[in-house]
Every structure is written in C-alpha cells, then in structure tokens.
Design an enzyme around this catalytic site. Structure first.
Site, PDB file in Angstrom:
ATOM      1  N   LYS A   1      36.664  35.517  36.556  1.00 49.74           N
ATOM      2  CA  LYS A   1      36.443  34.528  37.390  1.00 49.74           C
ATOM      3  C   LYS A   1      34.804  34.652  37.686  1.00 49.74           C
ATOM      4  CE  LYS A   1      40.666  33.172  38.561  1.00 49.74           C
ATOM      5  NZ  LYS A   1      41.454  34.078  37.714  1.00 49.74           N
TER       6      LYS A   1
HETATM    7  C1  LIG Z   1      42.554  33.358  36.785  1.00 51.35           C
HETATM    8  C2  LIG Z   1      42.887  34.396  35.323  1.00 51.35           C
HETATM    9  C3  LIG Z   1      43.364  33.738  34.385  1.00 51.35           C
HETATM   10  C4  LIG Z   1      43.673  32.237  34.353  1.00 51.35           C
HETATM   11  O1  LIG Z   1      42.685  31.374  34.123  1.00 51.35           O
HETATM   12  P1  LIG Z   1      42.833  29.835  34.601  1.00 51.35           P
HETATM   13  O2  LIG Z   1      41.534  29.447  34.431  1.00 51.35           O
HETATM   14  O3  LIG Z   1      43.509  29.768  36.062  1.00 51.35           O
HETATM   15  O4  LIG Z   1      43.790  29.151  33.379  1.00 51.35           O
HETATM   16  C5  LIG Z   1      43.685  34.682  33.199  1.00 51.35           C
HETATM   17  N1  LIG Z   1      43.489  35.972  33.172  1.00 51.35           N
HETATM   18  C6  LIG Z   1      42.669  36.514  34.193  1.00 51.35           C
HETATM   19  C7  LIG Z   1      42.499  38.052  34.387  1.00 51.35           C
HETATM   20  C8  LIG Z   1      42.639  35.734  35.579  1.00 51.35           C
HETATM   21  O5  LIG Z   1      41.823  36.180  36.458  1.00 51.35           O
END
Ligand SMILES: *Cc1c(COP(=O)(O)O)cnc(C)c1O
Length: 459
Positions: free
Chosen positions: A108
């Site tokens: 993120k």
């Molecule tokens: C948020 C997250 C995801 C999922 O991603 P999306 O964009 O919500 O599909 C997968 N792995 C990790 C470690 C995350 O923090």
C-alpha cells in the site's frame, strides 16, 4: 483528462477534485472518461521517470507534469531499493515483483506515498485543510499514517479494533510521534470501526466541520499509482513480449490496476486473481455468479474481504460504460446477495482473468515449497498468489510475475508455522518494540468517537 462516475449521476470532474473527493456523490467510483496510451519510454528509464510519464496524462490539467515529477521523485525516494519495485526470479519462470520496500513493508506504500503528497499539494493550492479518518484491520492504517505524517494541511485519525491487530501492525501505527497523527483503539471489531467511519461520512455537518476526507482504495489516485509497476515489471521480464501476473486480491484495487495497465498498452496476457478462502471473486470468475457467503479469518488478513469495492470499475467496463445497467446490477446484489454476469460478459472477462482460491493449509504449503526450492521466504499473502500462479498459468512459455504484497516479517506467525523460521524486521523497523506507543482507547460509541475526532482536529 476528465473523470466520470460508474453510476452516471455525479458531476464530471478533473483530477484534483477526484483526488480529494474519493467516492463520487452518487455513490459510484470515478474512472477516466478515456484511457491514455502508453508513452514511448527509454529502455533505462528509472521507476520515477516511468511513473511520471505514465501518470501525467491522468493528472492533467489539475496537475502538470513539471509539478508531478518532483512529488513522484520524493515519494519513491522513500523506498529502500534502487529499483523501487524490483523483480527477482523464483523457479519455473515465475518471478516476484517485490512491492514491500516502502516505509511500512507492504504494497500500500507504493500508492500512498504518492497520494499523501498529492493531497498536501492540492490542499495547499486551495488553502484548505483536511482530516483523514481511516478504519483499519492492519496494513492500511500504517501506510496511511506514513503517507500523512508531518504534512501541515492534513490531520489523520486511525481507528483500529482494540486487541485485534497484530503487535507489529499496531506498533507501526502507534509509535509514530507526530502532532498530526492520532490513533484510536476502538473496543469493537474492524466492522465497528468501518461503520463508525461510514457514519461520519454520512453526517454532512460533521463532514464539513472537520473537512473529512478519505484515502481509501476506491480513490482513483491509488489505482493509477499501482498501474506503474505492472508496466515496469513487464518491461523487465517480458522485454516487449507478453507476460502474466498473479495478484493476491482483497478489494480488487491492485488487480484492477493490472487491467488498466493492459488497457493502456502494457503487454499482459493473463491476470490471475488469487484469493484465500474468502473467494467471492474467484467464484465469480469461474461461474459468472457473484454471491455472498460471509467472511472467515485466514493467514492473509488483508485479503479477508467480501465486498471488493473496486470490482465496480470492471463491471462498468463489462457493461460498456452504461451506468444504468451498473446501478441495476448493484441493486440486485444489495437486495439478494447474488448477481449473475451472463455468458457473453463471462467470456470477455475470461479473455484475461482467471481466479484461484488457496486455503490456509495451501498457503503454508506454498511458503514451504518455495523456501525449499529457492530459499526465498514468502509472506502468506504472496504465497496465495504464487500458489494460484502455479495452478492457473495458461502457457508455460509465458513468464509469470507474482506480486509480493508484504514482507514476510510483517506476518511472522504464519511463516514460522510453515518453515520454523521467524523472519526478522528490516533494519529501519528494528527498534519497533522499544519505542513508546501513543493511542487512546475508546468504547464503540459513535458520539464519543466523533467528539474525539473533533477535539484532535481542532488542536
Ligand atoms: C491490501 C493488501 C492486499 C489486497 O489488495 P487489494 O488491492 O485490496 O486487492 C493484498 N496483500 C496485502 C499484504 C495487502 O496489504
């Protein structure tokens, strides 16, 4: 570039407004009214250079390339790897795209490090201030805090469920010592936190009073920023030939960015949507029926989601950008918990998407298998993606890139259960367990939570 709502009943906006607003006024999601085409890129262009070239068409005319470029440079200078999002080989012509070199060691950061700077820039230009309120079950909170810390035009309040996030995740939020960062442990569940945030957004007086805003994963700016690493990885691994991607999926934001990268000309032959046991999307891709079954906790908590908000952007494209049809389908789903896609649309989705669901046992088995074969330690989210890639890859001659969405040290319990090794935190987080924590604990009571948000933002 102009942006339209997937539900067709909100004003058409430019980038700056779409950024600050997040959700459209009609409840829909903003999408560009047309997709740009991939620009010419020098073979040795840096990550930041590619990002600026790819993103400038989306931010104009609110934000021109010369203003965007330094923000992109700064955002990706916070990453601890010179390639920002490096690609490393696994076995069988599988590759890992490492998205965890940012401040909070999960993917993120790639979007939020840029989005925090974009917010600050836009608010400064408007001479406005905003309060970001976030509900988190783990990763989002710390990434949003790192994006906002020390930015004068922003206050950030993060609600997490007391006692229900991991120690690493909580400490990544509560040890940040900045006057504009405020953590609240809510005596309730993640859903209670999310409901409180939704209720704050639904109260126009409160919203205006504190300048409430969101950076959640439906914000177009986040999707846009995530398209970049699909392009850089395809260039590295495919050298002009098609590649496949496997994406550990929760809210569908990350894999949707892959679809956008393909739509704009990145040679992508396959997108594998990898789910844990919360497999509403994989079932949807397999039989065309989207149906709720309820959420269960897993080893990959950031993917324990049932309603993947960003799927609405893909649905909008599948219904040939006809918002009336989108609204119909969404109403049907809200009323009955079930909606069918139909054969014609299923075959359009099936051209590029495949889905696979991996349970906790399969997740641990993949961590073990990859470690034994290559010495690489995967985090449980990434392991779901790698396992799904092995199961669903269409063509052995086409390389496949697996998105590594978190550093294994962020989820040490699952890794230890799989291979008996507890991965160590990277050096910049080594003192995480020595630093003092700062947070308030509050009951799950909307009025108390609102009063608290008001008090910290008026300081
Ligand atoms: C948020 C997250 C995801 C999922 O991603 P999306 O964009 O919500 O599909 C997968 N792995 C990790 C470690 C995350 O923090």
């Amino acid at each position: 570039m102009r942006y339209v709502s997937t539900r067709g009943d909100a004003p058409v906006l430019e980038f700056g407004d779409v950024l600050l607003r997040g959700l459209a006024a009609d409840g829909g999601l903003y999408v560009p009214d047309d997709y740009p085409h991939l620009p010419e890129l020098a073979p040795d262009a840096s990550y930041a250079h590619v990002a600026t070239a790819l993103l400038a068409p989306y931010t104009a005319p609110s934000l021109l390339r010369d203003e965007l470029a330094p923000m992109v440079e700064e955002a990706y200078a916070t990453f601890r790897h010179p390639d920002v999002c490096p690609v490393t080989p696994l076995d069988d012509d599988l590759h890992l795209l490492e998205l965890f070199w940012g401040p909070t060691i999960a993917f993120k950061d790639v979007a939020l490090q840029l989005v925090g700077r974009l917010f600050d820039h836009e608010l400064t230009r408007r001479e406005e201030r905003a309060t970001i309120v976030v509900a988190t079950s783990g990763d989002t909170g710390s990434a949003a805090i790192e994006a906002c810390r020390g930015r004068h035009h922003l206050q950030i309040v993060v609600l997490h469920p007391a006692g229900r996030v991991s120690d690493v995740q909580r400490r990544q939020m509560t040890t940040v010592d900045e006057p504009n960062v405020h953590n609240v442990a809510v005596e309730g569940t993640f859903d209670d936190c999310q409901d409180a945030v939704k209720a704050m957004f639904a109260d126009p007086t409160f919203r205006t009073e504190i300048g409430l805003s969101a950076m959640n994963s439906i914000n177009w700016a986040r999707v846009m920023a995530q398209t970049v690493y699909y392009t850089t990885a395809a260039r590295t691994v495919g050298r002009g030939e098609p590649v496949g991607f496997s994406v550990p999926t929760g809210n569908f934001g990350n894999v949707l960015a892959g679809w956008v990268a393909r739509r704009t000309g990145t040679p992508i032959s396959q997108l594998v949507v990898a789910s844990n046991r919360n497999d509403i999307l994989t079932r949807w891709l397999a039989d065309g029926v989207m149906e709720r079954h309820g959420v269960v906790p897993t080893h990959s908590p950031s993917m324990d989601i049932e309603i993947s908000s960003n799927a609405e952007r893909l649905i909008y494209e599948l219904y040939e950008r006809n918002p009336a049809l989108v609204v119909d389908r969404l109403q049907e789903f809200a009323a009955t918990g079930r909606v069918e896609l139909g054969d014609a649309r299923r075959s359009v989705v099936g051209e590029v998407f495949d889905g696979a669901s991996v349970d906790d046992e399969g997740t641990l088995a993949e961590i073990r298998r990859t470690y034994e074969a290559t010495g690489v330690i995967l985090d449980p989210h990434t392991a779901v993606g790698v396992s799904a890639a092995r199961a669903r890859r269409r063509d052995r001659d086409v390389p496949m890139v697996c998105l590594a969405t978190a550093h294994p040290a962020k989820f040490p319990d699952a890794v230890e259960a799989a291979i008996g090794i507890r991965p160590e935190l990277p050096a910049h987080l080594a003192d995480l367990f020595d630093l003092p924590e700062r947070f308030e604990t509050l009951p799950n009571d909307l009025d108390r939570l609102k009063a608290h948000v008001r008090s910290v933002t008026s300081r």
